[in-house]
Design a protein around this motif. Sequence first.
Motif, short mmCIF file in Angstrom:
data_model
loop_
_atom_site.label_atom_id
_atom_site.label_comp_id
_atom_site.label_asym_id
_atom_site.label_seq_id
_atom_site.Cartn_x
_atom_site.Cartn_y
_atom_site.Cartn_z
N PHE A 168 0.83 -1.20 0.00
CA PHE A 168 0.00 0.00 0.00
C PHE A 168 0.87 1.25 0.00
CE2 PHE A 168 -2.15 3.35 2.56
CZ PHE A 168 -3.10 3.71 1.61
N ILE A 169 1.86 1.30 0.86
CA ILE A 169 2.76 2.45 0.89
C ILE A 169 3.47 2.60 -0.45
CG2 ILE A 169 4.85 3.43 1.93
CD1 ILE A 169 4.02 2.32 4.58
N ASP A 170 3.92 1.48 -1.02
CA ASP A 170 4.63 1.53 -2.30
C ASP A 170 3.77 2.15 -3.40
OD1 ASP A 170 6.79 0.35 -1.11
OD2 ASP A 170 6.39 -1.66 -1.88
N SER A 171 2.46 2.01 -3.28
CA SER A 171 1.56 2.50 -4.33
C SER A 171 1.27 4.00 -4.23
CB SER A 171 0.22 1.74 -4.27
OG SER A 171 -0.53 2.12 -3.12
N LEU A 172 1.66 4.63 -3.13
CA LEU A 172 1.33 6.04 -2.91
C LEU A 172 2.25 6.99 -3.69
CD1 LEU A 172 0.75 6.05 0.96
CD2 LEU A 172 -1.01 6.01 -0.83
N GLU A 173 1.73 8.18 -3.93
CA GLU A 173 2.54 9.25 -4.51
C GLU A 173 3.66 9.60 -3.54
OE1 GLU A 173 2.02 14.09 -5.11
OE2 GLU A 173 0.23 12.81 -5.07
N SER A 174 4.85 9.80 -4.08
CA SER A 174 6.00 10.12 -3.22
C SER A 174 5.98 11.58 -2.80
CB SER A 174 7.32 9.82 -3.95
OG SER A 174 7.49 8.44 -4.13
N PHE A 175 6.32 11.81 -1.55
CA PHE A 175 6.50 13.17 -1.05
C PHE A 175 7.81 13.73 -1.59
CE2 PHE A 175 8.73 15.82 2.06
CZ PHE A 175 7.84 16.86 2.21
N ASN A 176 7.78 14.96 -2.05
CA ASN A 176 8.99 15.58 -2.55
C ASN A 176 8.90 17.08 -2.31
OD1 ASN A 176 11.47 15.87 -3.74
ND2 ASN A 176 10.66 15.97 -5.83
N SER A 177 9.89 17.65 -1.68
CA SER A 177 9.89 19.08 -1.40
C SER A 177 11.24 19.68 -1.78
CB SER A 177 9.62 19.33 0.09
OG SER A 177 9.79 20.70 0.40
N PRO A 178 11.23 20.79 -2.50
CA PRO A 178 12.49 21.45 -2.86
C PRO A 178 13.07 22.28 -1.72
CG PRO A 178 10.65 22.71 -3.73
CD PRO A 178 10.06 21.48 -3.08
N LEU A 179 12.29 22.47 -0.67
CA LEU A 179 12.71 23.31 0.45
C LEU A 179 13.78 22.62 1.30
CD1 LEU A 179 9.20 24.59 1.60
CD2 LEU A 179 10.81 25.70 0.04
N THR A 180 14.56 23.42 1.98
CA THR A 180 15.56 22.90 2.91
C THR A 180 14.96 22.87 4.32
OG1 THR A 180 17.37 23.78 1.58
CG2 THR A 180 17.86 23.23 3.88
N ALA A 181 15.05 21.74 4.98
CA ALA A 181 14.50 21.63 6.34
C ALA A 181 15.39 22.36 7.33
CB ALA A 181 14.38 20.17 6.73
N PRO A 182 14.82 22.98 8.37
CA PRO A 182 15.64 23.61 9.41
C PRO A 182 16.43 22.57 10.20
CG PRO A 182 13.32 23.56 10.05
CD PRO A 182 13.36 23.10 8.63
N SER A 217 16.93 13.24 5.28
CA SER A 217 16.63 14.59 4.82
C SER A 217 15.17 14.72 4.36
CB SER A 217 17.57 14.98 3.68
OG SER A 217 17.44 14.07 2.59
N GLN A 218 14.66 13.69 3.69
CA GLN A 218 13.27 13.72 3.23
C GLN A 218 12.31 13.65 4.42
OE1 GLN A 218 13.36 15.08 0.11
NE2 GLN A 218 11.60 13.79 -0.29
N MET A 219 12.64 12.83 5.40
CA MET A 219 11.81 12.72 6.59
C MET A 219 11.74 14.05 7.33
SD MET A 219 12.89 8.90 7.93
CE MET A 219 11.79 8.93 9.35
N MET A 220 12.86 14.75 7.41
CA MET A 220 12.89 16.06 8.06
C MET A 220 11.97 17.04 7.34
SD MET A 220 17.01 16.23 8.77
CE MET A 220 17.08 17.98 9.18
N LYS A 221 12.04 17.06 6.01
CA LYS A 221 11.19 17.95 5.22
C LYS A 221 9.71 17.62 5.43
CE LYS A 221 14.54 18.67 1.47
NZ LYS A 221 14.78 18.49 0.02
N ALA A 222 9.41 16.32 5.53
CA ALA A 222 8.03 15.90 5.71
C ALA A 222 7.49 16.31 7.07
CB ALA A 222 7.92 14.39 5.53
N VAL A 223 8.30 16.15 8.11
CA VAL A 223 7.86 16.48 9.47
C VAL A 223 7.49 17.96 9.59
CG1 VAL A 223 8.61 16.64 11.88
CG2 VAL A 223 9.12 14.58 10.57
N VAL A 224 8.20 18.81 8.85
CA VAL A 224 7.89 20.24 8.87
C VAL A 224 6.49 20.50 8.29
CG1 VAL A 224 8.61 22.50 7.99
CG2 VAL A 224 10.32 20.88 8.79
#
Length: 286
Positions: free
Chosen positions: A56-70, A194-201
């Motif tokens: 199920f997770i594999d089928s989801l749209e991927s999170f992607n952010s160009p921003l830099t996490a603090p 790095s992606q997890m940090m961006k997502a948590v924000v």
Amino acid sequence: MLFILSLQSKALEQQYELLLNIPGLTWKPSLNFVKSHPFLQRSQNPSQRKYVQNMFIDSLESFNSPLTAPESFDWTAMEPSCMKIITDTGNCPSYNSAAEVQALSDLRCIQARDPEYVQYSVQQLVDCEYGCYAGLTGDAWKFMLNSGVPTESCVPFESKLTGKKNICSTQCKNGSSLNVVKPTKLKKVEGVESQMMKAVVQGPLSVEFDHYEDLAFYSSGIYTHTYGEWIDRMGAEIVGYGEENGIKFWKVKIPLGEQFGENGFMKIAKGTGECKIESNGILGVV
């Protein structure tokens, strides 16, 4: 029965003493929680899964952010009124269901989708789908996306006391209509720091991590697995991250009530793959 309880208490005290004597421990153990909460019961899932590739997770749209996490971030400081409720699973270790329903509650508060904080119903997922001993990361989100979830006041979490599944509710406990809310979208967050940090924000991140016996003794500090057998995978929310005494950590909201850890929260070592917490996660969109 008293003799059995006495033996269990003695064993816990021995484990506690062992933890106290481990040099360089980055977290503080305590007996307070482990002696008063039914946390050490083992999963009844016969697969005893340590990690499952979730289609199920594999089928989801991927999170992607160009921003830099603090460098550091903490929803408990940014939106304290949205972090005040800590679900306690009690006798019903439905950790994934509880953590993901809690994440929906928290996210709707952060995004001001509700006029004030609303806690949504873990019981509905326990009764309608997953019971107390089932469910992978994302299963609760999938249920809420498809079927929606009512409020806790509509369908209270009774299984935390009984450990039993009830009949799926079609109306509130008081007989009123069963009104539900749904997330609008779910995004897969790759297990990359790095992606997890961006997502948590963006909002609380739903994850799983390996749950060992020593976790029940956690009181404060930055947890790393130190002692004891593997028990199960545990669902949780990452609500922040930072660094303390030179050690990076994730701040995690655990569905064990406010009596656990640091008022229902804990810190887990970050960037090292500790307890496989840096596996794929889910970010809800409301």
